[in-house]
Design a protein around this motif. Sequence first.
Motif, short mmCIF file in Angstrom:
data_model
loop_
_atom_site.label_atom_id
_atom_site.label_comp_id
_atom_site.label_asym_id
_atom_site.label_seq_id
_atom_site.Cartn_x
_atom_site.Cartn_y
_atom_site.Cartn_z
N ILE A 76 32.96 47.34 45.08
CA ILE A 76 33.39 46.41 46.13
C ILE A 76 32.17 45.75 46.77
CG2 ILE A 76 34.49 46.25 48.39
CD1 ILE A 76 36.37 48.51 47.47
N ASP A 77 31.14 46.54 47.06
CA ASP A 77 29.91 45.98 47.66
C ASP A 77 29.28 44.94 46.74
OD1 ASP A 77 29.80 47.21 50.11
OD2 ASP A 77 28.74 48.98 49.38
N ILE A 78 29.12 45.27 45.47
CA ILE A 78 28.48 44.37 44.52
C ILE A 78 29.28 43.08 44.34
CG2 ILE A 78 27.75 44.08 42.12
CD1 ILE A 78 25.95 45.91 43.74
N LEU A 79 30.58 43.22 44.17
CA LEU A 79 31.42 42.05 43.94
C LEU A 79 31.51 41.15 45.16
CD1 LEU A 79 34.33 43.67 41.87
CD2 LEU A 79 32.57 42.09 41.05
N GLN A 80 31.48 41.75 46.33
CA GLN A 80 31.52 40.92 47.54
C GLN A 80 30.27 40.06 47.65
OE1 GLN A 80 31.57 43.03 51.26
NE2 GLN A 80 32.38 41.28 52.38
N VAL A 81 29.11 40.67 47.36
CA VAL A 81 27.86 39.91 47.41
C VAL A 81 27.85 38.80 46.36
CG1 VAL A 81 25.37 40.05 47.04
CG2 VAL A 81 26.53 41.83 48.36
N VAL A 82 28.30 39.12 45.15
CA VAL A 82 28.25 38.15 44.05
C VAL A 82 29.25 37.02 44.25
CG1 VAL A 82 28.67 37.85 41.57
CG2 VAL A 82 27.38 39.84 42.39
N THR A 83 30.48 37.36 44.67
CA THR A 83 31.53 36.34 44.75
C THR A 83 31.52 35.55 46.05
OG1 THR A 83 33.14 37.95 45.64
CG2 THR A 83 33.01 37.70 43.25
N ALA A 84 30.85 36.06 47.09
CA ALA A 84 30.78 35.31 48.35
C ALA A 84 29.82 34.14 48.27
CB ALA A 84 30.37 36.24 49.50
N LYS A 85 28.96 34.10 47.25
CA LYS A 85 28.03 32.99 47.01
C LYS A 85 27.15 32.68 48.21
CE LYS A 85 31.17 30.90 43.65
NZ LYS A 85 32.00 29.73 43.29
N GLY A 86 26.63 33.75 48.78
CA GLY A 86 25.69 33.58 49.87
C GLY A 86 26.32 33.50 51.24
N ASP A 87 27.63 33.27 51.32
CA ASP A 87 28.31 33.19 52.61
C ASP A 87 29.17 34.43 52.79
OD1 ASP A 87 29.60 32.59 54.94
OD2 ASP A 87 30.35 30.63 54.29
N SER A 88 28.61 35.44 53.43
CA SER A 88 29.31 36.72 53.57
C SER A 88 30.57 36.60 54.43
CB SER A 88 28.37 37.77 54.18
OG SER A 88 27.91 37.33 55.45
N ASN A 89 30.67 35.54 55.25
CA ASN A 89 31.83 35.38 56.11
C ASN A 89 33.08 35.02 55.30
OD1 ASN A 89 30.40 35.85 58.51
ND2 ASN A 89 29.70 33.73 58.59
N LYS A 90 32.88 34.45 54.11
CA LYS A 90 34.02 34.08 53.28
C LYS A 90 34.65 35.30 52.60
CE LYS A 90 32.74 29.29 52.28
NZ LYS A 90 32.45 28.30 51.21
N GLY A 91 33.84 36.29 52.30
CA GLY A 91 34.37 37.51 51.69
C GLY A 91 34.57 37.43 50.20
#
Length: 533
Positions: free
Chosen positions: A476-491
């Motif tokens: 979950i941690d890895i995929l959130q970082v990869v799929t948020a594309k630099g904007d952690s607020n989007k999730g």
Amino acid sequence: MDRPRATRLSKSCILIIVVASVERFAYKGVSSNLVTYLTEVVQMSTSSAARSVSTWSGVNFMLPLLSAIVTDSFWDRYSVIAASSLLYVVGLIGLTSWALLQAWMPCSSLFLPLYLISIGQGGYNPSLQAFGADQLQMDEVNDDDDSAYESEEEKSKVKSLFFQWWYFGICTGSLLGNSIMSYVQDTIGWGLGFAIPSGVMALSVSSFICGARLYVYNKRKAHKSPPFESVVRFVKDVASSVIARKVRLPFRDDDDDDDDEVAVELELQAKSLNDLSSMKGDGIDSFIKLEEPLPSVAKTIAGLLPIWSMLLMFAVNFQQPLTFFTKQGMWMHHRIGASFVVPPAMLQSTITISIILLMPLYDKMLVPLLRIITREEKGITVLQRIGIGMFLSIVAMFIATLVESKRLYECRERGIDLTIFWLLPQYVLLGVSDVFTVVGMNEFFYSEVPSTMRTIGIALYSSVFGFGSFLGAFLIDILQVVTAKGDSNKGGWFSDDPREARLDKYYLFLAILSCISFIVFTYLSRYYNSTST
């Protein structure tokens, strides 16, 4: 001529079964709907809530491994149950208080009562199971006692009856916890929703302690050392054993062979009821004592680790009902009529129902049919049974992908919410996969180790779900970082917006990883040399 008396359980057995059932009710009443509480009330993001629940679940799986060894080495079971149950109740009361005072509490403080529950459960569950086994040692009771066994046949019948009611009790408690408490929490309030498990657990613990005079206790030898001296002696023994290239766990003087037989059966209670009633132990030395040379221990573990590692993705899949399946249900239409609300967490009950219904069918119908086809005594081998369950869990994840894609389409394009009952197939399939894989894992890790390494076998089985939960949190941690594309607020894939979240891609990702694990597992199984006879 005396009439044969009816087979019945002692009062102590009945009380312990009820206590075990209540504990499952309390635990499921908290855990099954926890992700809803974290996202809806605590206002955690979907990914953070799922990660927190997965990590907490992993700790819950791992702690009993440590507590069981410590209990068998240094303390008596009744005392461990009494002490750990107090921590358990304190944790539940703390969680209830936190829910009532939530507006004034920092978010991070919520995890203190949650992990108190983990510590309490870690000591409570394995000790209660073993203490339940102690109650079957009625042959040590005074012959004048009406509950004493008259024959080995009667003893076997009582043992089988105990296992059946134990399994029924924990399943009943789980069902009620999943269904009733999730409804109370979603429709009435979280304060009451946590207070009820706290209250019934406190009442259960009080009943257990008040019933002390009913229990059968293993006799302890007079020369038994105090706990501190036992710890010191344990450290010295381990140091001496390492020098001698052997590892030994101290075993309790108060146990006997027959006690171990039923303790092993309780450890394997996930097996079918027929298997439970016929399982044979190897004596207390084989259960809690390891006396193999270190190279032999390492070789045995190394031989099992490839299979063990391929099962981790199954454990990750099996965490989804507690996390994203429940969150998925929250985004769907879950009302029946104008007033009745179906709590998303309630659908977890279908897994337990599937297990209860399929378990006897597997033994009575499927095994005889497979026996004709394969000429195998068990119908299929243990590894084949595990593989079938893994395959079914993969199918469940593909179905979850399709259902979530359908939900997303309906939400985006048509502006309507899909009914929550679309989720039933993925829940049911995971329940069916449990009957195959989990039961097969139990048997595999128990039978594939030498008789002097049974504890390690049981530990390897349990650790699959512990490490699998940690692996799920890591993904979950890895995929959130990869799929948020630099904007952690989007999730990213785990967005809190039901129109933007891409859980379908997440489920597909898990399905692909599970396919890879399944293929490698199949390859390993073809060349695995079983050590069991």
